[in-house]
Write a protein that holds these residues in place. Structure first.
Motif, short mmCIF file in Angstrom:
data_model
loop_
_atom_site.label_atom_id
_atom_site.label_comp_id
_atom_site.label_asym_id
_atom_site.label_seq_id
_atom_site.Cartn_x
_atom_site.Cartn_y
_atom_site.Cartn_z
N ILE A 110 -75.46 -108.43 -111.61
CA ILE A 110 -75.04 -107.03 -111.75
C ILE A 110 -74.10 -106.65 -110.61
CG2 ILE A 110 -75.86 -104.64 -111.69
CD1 ILE A 110 -78.38 -105.63 -113.15
N ALA A 111 -74.44 -107.07 -109.38
CA ALA A 111 -73.60 -106.73 -108.23
C ALA A 111 -72.22 -107.38 -108.36
CB ALA A 111 -74.27 -107.18 -106.93
N ARG A 112 -72.17 -108.61 -108.88
CA ARG A 112 -70.87 -109.25 -109.10
C ARG A 112 -70.05 -108.48 -110.14
NH1 ARG A 112 -73.60 -114.16 -109.32
NH2 ARG A 112 -73.62 -115.14 -107.29
N PHE A 113 -70.73 -108.02 -111.20
CA PHE A 113 -70.02 -107.27 -112.23
C PHE A 113 -69.54 -105.93 -111.70
CE2 PHE A 113 -70.20 -104.16 -115.77
CZ PHE A 113 -69.12 -104.64 -116.49
N PHE A 163 -65.32 -103.72 -114.55
CA PHE A 163 -66.28 -102.62 -114.46
C PHE A 163 -65.55 -101.30 -114.26
CE2 PHE A 163 -68.67 -99.78 -111.65
CZ PHE A 163 -69.71 -99.45 -112.49
N LEU A 164 -64.54 -101.29 -113.39
CA LEU A 164 -63.80 -100.04 -113.15
C LEU A 164 -63.09 -99.57 -114.42
CD1 LEU A 164 -62.31 -100.74 -109.63
CD2 LEU A 164 -64.15 -99.19 -110.23
N ILE A 210 -76.93 -103.93 -105.02
CA ILE A 210 -75.92 -104.57 -104.17
C ILE A 210 -76.54 -105.01 -102.85
CG2 ILE A 210 -73.81 -104.09 -102.86
CD1 ILE A 210 -72.91 -102.35 -105.23
N LEU A 211 -77.41 -104.17 -102.27
CA LEU A 211 -78.08 -104.55 -101.02
C LEU A 211 -78.99 -105.77 -101.22
CD1 LEU A 211 -78.99 -101.09 -99.49
CD2 LEU A 211 -77.32 -102.73 -98.65
N LEU A 212 -79.69 -105.81 -102.35
CA LEU A 212 -80.54 -106.96 -102.63
C LEU A 212 -79.71 -108.23 -102.76
CD1 LEU A 212 -83.34 -108.07 -103.28
CD2 LEU A 212 -82.95 -107.47 -105.65
N ALA A 213 -78.58 -108.13 -103.45
CA ALA A 213 -77.69 -109.30 -103.59
C ALA A 213 -77.15 -109.71 -102.23
CB ALA A 213 -76.55 -108.97 -104.55
N GLN A 214 -76.81 -108.75 -101.38
CA GLN A 214 -76.32 -109.10 -100.04
C GLN A 214 -77.41 -109.75 -99.20
OE1 GLN A 214 -74.80 -105.42 -98.50
NE2 GLN A 214 -72.75 -105.76 -99.32
N ASN A 215 -78.64 -109.27 -99.32
CA ASN A 215 -79.74 -109.89 -98.58
C ASN A 215 -79.96 -111.33 -99.02
OD1 ASN A 215 -80.18 -107.58 -97.12
ND2 ASN A 215 -81.83 -106.85 -98.43
N ARG A 216 -79.90 -111.56 -100.33
CA ARG A 216 -80.04 -112.94 -100.82
C ARG A 216 -78.91 -113.82 -100.31
NH1 ARG A 216 -83.07 -114.48 -105.13
NH2 ARG A 216 -81.35 -115.65 -106.02
N GLN A 217 -77.69 -113.28 -100.29
CA GLN A 217 -76.56 -114.05 -99.78
C GLN A 217 -76.73 -114.33 -98.29
OE1 GLN A 217 -74.10 -115.39 -101.65
NE2 GLN A 217 -73.53 -116.44 -99.78
N ASP A 218 -77.23 -113.34 -97.54
CA ASP A 218 -77.49 -113.54 -96.11
C ASP A 218 -78.52 -114.64 -95.89
OD1 ASP A 218 -75.67 -111.62 -95.44
OD2 ASP A 218 -77.16 -110.03 -95.11
N ASP A 219 -79.56 -114.65 -96.72
CA ASP A 219 -80.57 -115.71 -96.60
C ASP A 219 -79.97 -117.07 -96.87
OD1 ASP A 219 -82.44 -113.79 -96.03
OD2 ASP A 219 -83.28 -113.71 -98.06
#
Length: 198
Positions: free
Chosen positions: A53-56, A62-63, A109-118
């Motif tokens: 979803i965050a990528r989309f 999306f815009l 988006i924050l959840l996706a960023q946290n996963r990417q940080d991990d």
């Protein structure tokens, strides 16, 4: 008459403190599943969905879709007959929908960023360990090359042995008193040097 046996009783642990403790579940046996009131979900699957979803949400598609939906919404509620409109001019329902979308988009988006940080943290840790191994291997090879150089400094070469043998022959001829031109190595007669000495 046969005396009746007492029924087997469960053994209780000895000691004052052991008797007062409640019996804990054994670690070698599966525990009893607990009843949960909240629905269970797979955090990994939820994380993957939030990343999609965050990528989309970060794409131009999306815009475009969002702009088209808002233009349609405003056009319908402005130009359609009054009895078919569902959101009048201040477009309060549209504002509510956009705030709802934003309130869900930000945590996803924050959840996706946290996963990417991990993932980045794990990759950095693996890179650091690989760099440490490479440095250790380089230091080992450097020490080995230095030891080989020291060892090669003490090894006699073919030319040095030849010159020593020729010097010894000259000394022996000088002691015997006769002088002739001996050839120590037969290969020197035809070519002057061995092909391997080049």
């Amino acid at each position: 008459m046969v005396p009746e046996r007492e029924p087997l009783r469960e053994r209780t642990p000895a000691g004052a403190t052991a008797a007062s403790r409640p019996r804990a579940n054994r670690l070698d046996q599966p525990g009893v599943p607990r009843h949960r009131f909240l629905p269970e979900y797979d955090p990994e699957a939820f994380g993957r969905m939030s990343e999609r979803i965050a990528r989309f949400l970060g794409t131009g598609r999306f815009l475009v879709w969002m702009t088209a939906a808002i233009v349609l919404w405003v056009a319908w509620n402005s130009l359609a007959p009054r009895d078919l409109r569902f959101d009048e001019y201040p477009f309060i329902f549209l504002t509510l929908m956009l705030s709802l979308q934003a309130s869900y988009a930000a945590p996803l988006i924050l959840l996706a960023q946290n996963r990417q940080d991990d993932r980045d943290r794990v990759n950095l840790e693996q890179d650091r360990k690989q760099n440490e191994r490479s440095i250790a291997d380089t230091e080992y090879l450097t020490r080995e090359i230095a030891a080989l150089r020291i060892g090669l400094g003490e090894v006699a070469t073919r030319d040095w042995i030849r010159s020593e043998l020729q010097d010894t022959i000259k000394e022996m001829e000088g002691q015997n008193g006769h002088r002739h031109d001996p050839v120590v190595f037969p290969a020197e007669r035809s070519r002057g040097r061995d092909a391997d000495d080049r």
